[in-house]
Design an enzyme around this catalytic site. Structure first.
Site, PDB file in Angstrom:
ATOM      1  N   ARG A  36       0.848  -1.181   0.000  1.00 46.29           N
ATOM      2  CA  ARG A  36       0.000   0.000   0.000  1.00 46.29           C
ATOM      3  C   ARG A  36       0.893   1.244   0.000  1.00 46.29           C
ATOM      4  NH1 ARG A  36      -3.339  -2.741  -1.702  1.00 46.29           N
ATOM      5  NH2 ARG A  36      -5.421  -3.223  -0.902  1.00 46.29           N
ATOM      6  N   HIS A  83      -1.190   0.713 -10.036  1.00 43.69           N
ATOM      7  CA  HIS A  83      -1.933  -0.093  -9.056  1.00 43.69           C
ATOM      8  C   HIS A  83      -2.629  -1.263  -9.761  1.00 43.69           C
ATOM      9  CE1 HIS A  83      -3.961   0.129  -4.858  1.00 43.69           C
ATOM     10  NE2 HIS A  83      -3.870  -1.139  -5.261  1.00 43.69           N
TER      11      HIS A  83
END
Length: 310
Positions: A225, A273
């Protein structure tokens, strides 16, 4: 009739709705922000739901995260404490992450960034051969994705270390555990991969102090993350020459602002991502099963422990 509310700004709802209808024609699916009567919503499938919104659903019985990570849900201070939260653990999602990690470990190991830069500059330069048995890969986080990625990299012939909160026994992977063994782990890693869950304990864990313990010339791959990484600290270590490069799939702000140094930094590869993502055809059955379980009071699959954050 049970109602599922689909909440995502990044996923196309159409294939998900089609998958749900095939599995359960009786399941009513609404697409946020068209919620219909809020009291009719029984379950949500969510990626970064608006803060405070879930608390406005009085009859909510289940919160399902779109992926393995759930900090985008648990970060909402108004989250109803009695509503269970589940996450996705699924073979194709895990395999996708393993492919991503193996790809970028090999990219750094074989110095493809430098080779590509030389090509663009018209430079033909021989590079020393890569020495796989002398290149140690460390994986931070040995959950379902981290464990699979670590084992796959070990199968390529790399010495692989794993760092986690509890001991793990994985083929070809040496286990390091907890804060007491973290510095020793970092000092041995020529390529560091972060696949940790994002919790208060892991936020900012990739910082000047931890990354500075890596050997000179090490590489960093963050597919966990964005909150794991202190971006300014990484840039400083890249610019000083202590770190040779980084692959980043996640960021503090997505996408990074146009003036962010990552966009043009010669030692940084950004991916949007997309290391791994949930596919409707493989994940929808798990969601439908959990909705049925929630509505009938049965134990849920991949239930999140809120005290641990995963």
């Amino acid at each position: 009739m049970t109602t599922l509310l689909f909440i995502s700004r990044v996923h196309d709802p159409a294939p998900w709705v089609a998958a749900f209808r095939r599995l359960d024609p009786e399941l009513r699916v609404r697409i946020w922000p068209d919620t219909g009567p809020v009291e009719a919503v029984d379950a949500v499938l969510a990626w970064t739901p608006p803060p405070g919104f879930l608390a406005s659903l009085p009859n909510l019985r289940l919160i399902s995260s779109f992926g393995a990570g759930i900090e985008h849900v648990l970060g909402d201070a108004t989250l109803p404490p009695s509503v269970p939260v589940t996450r996705i653990v699924e073979e194709r999602l895990t395999r996708g992450m393993s492919e991503y990690v193996a790809l970028h470990v090999l990219r750094h190991h074989r110095k493809l960034g430098l080779i590509e830069a030389n090509q663009r500059a018209g430079i033909w330069k021989w590079l020393p051969p890569a020495d796989t048995p002398r290149t140690t890969v460390g994986v931070m986080g040995l959950g379902a994705m981290g464990a699979a990625a670590a084992v796959q990299v070990a199968q390529l012939g790399f010495p692989v270390l794993g760092w986690s909160a509890t001991p793990k026994a994985l083929p070809g992977v040496e286990s390091f555990v907890g804060e007491d063994q973290r510095d020793e782990f970092l000092r041995l890693c020529n390529i560091l991969v972060c696949l940790l869950p994002l919790t208060p304990a892991t936020r900012g864990i990739l910082n000047r102090s931890t990354l500075g313990r890596l050997p000179e010339g090490a590489y960093v791959i963050n597919a966990g993350r964005g909150g794991h990484l202190v971006e300014a600290d990484l840039l400083a270590l890249l610019d000083s020459g202590h770190l040779a490069g980084a692959t980043l799939d996640v960021f503090a702000q997505e996408p990074p602002p146009p003036d962010h140094p990552f966009w043009r930094h010669p030692k940084v590869l950004m991916t949007p991502h997309n290391a791994a993502d949930s596919l409707p055809q493989t994940v929808a059955p798990q969601i439908v099963d959990n909705i049925r379980r929630a509505m009938s009071g049965q134990p849920l699959i991949n239930l999140v422990d809120r005290t641990r954050g995963y």
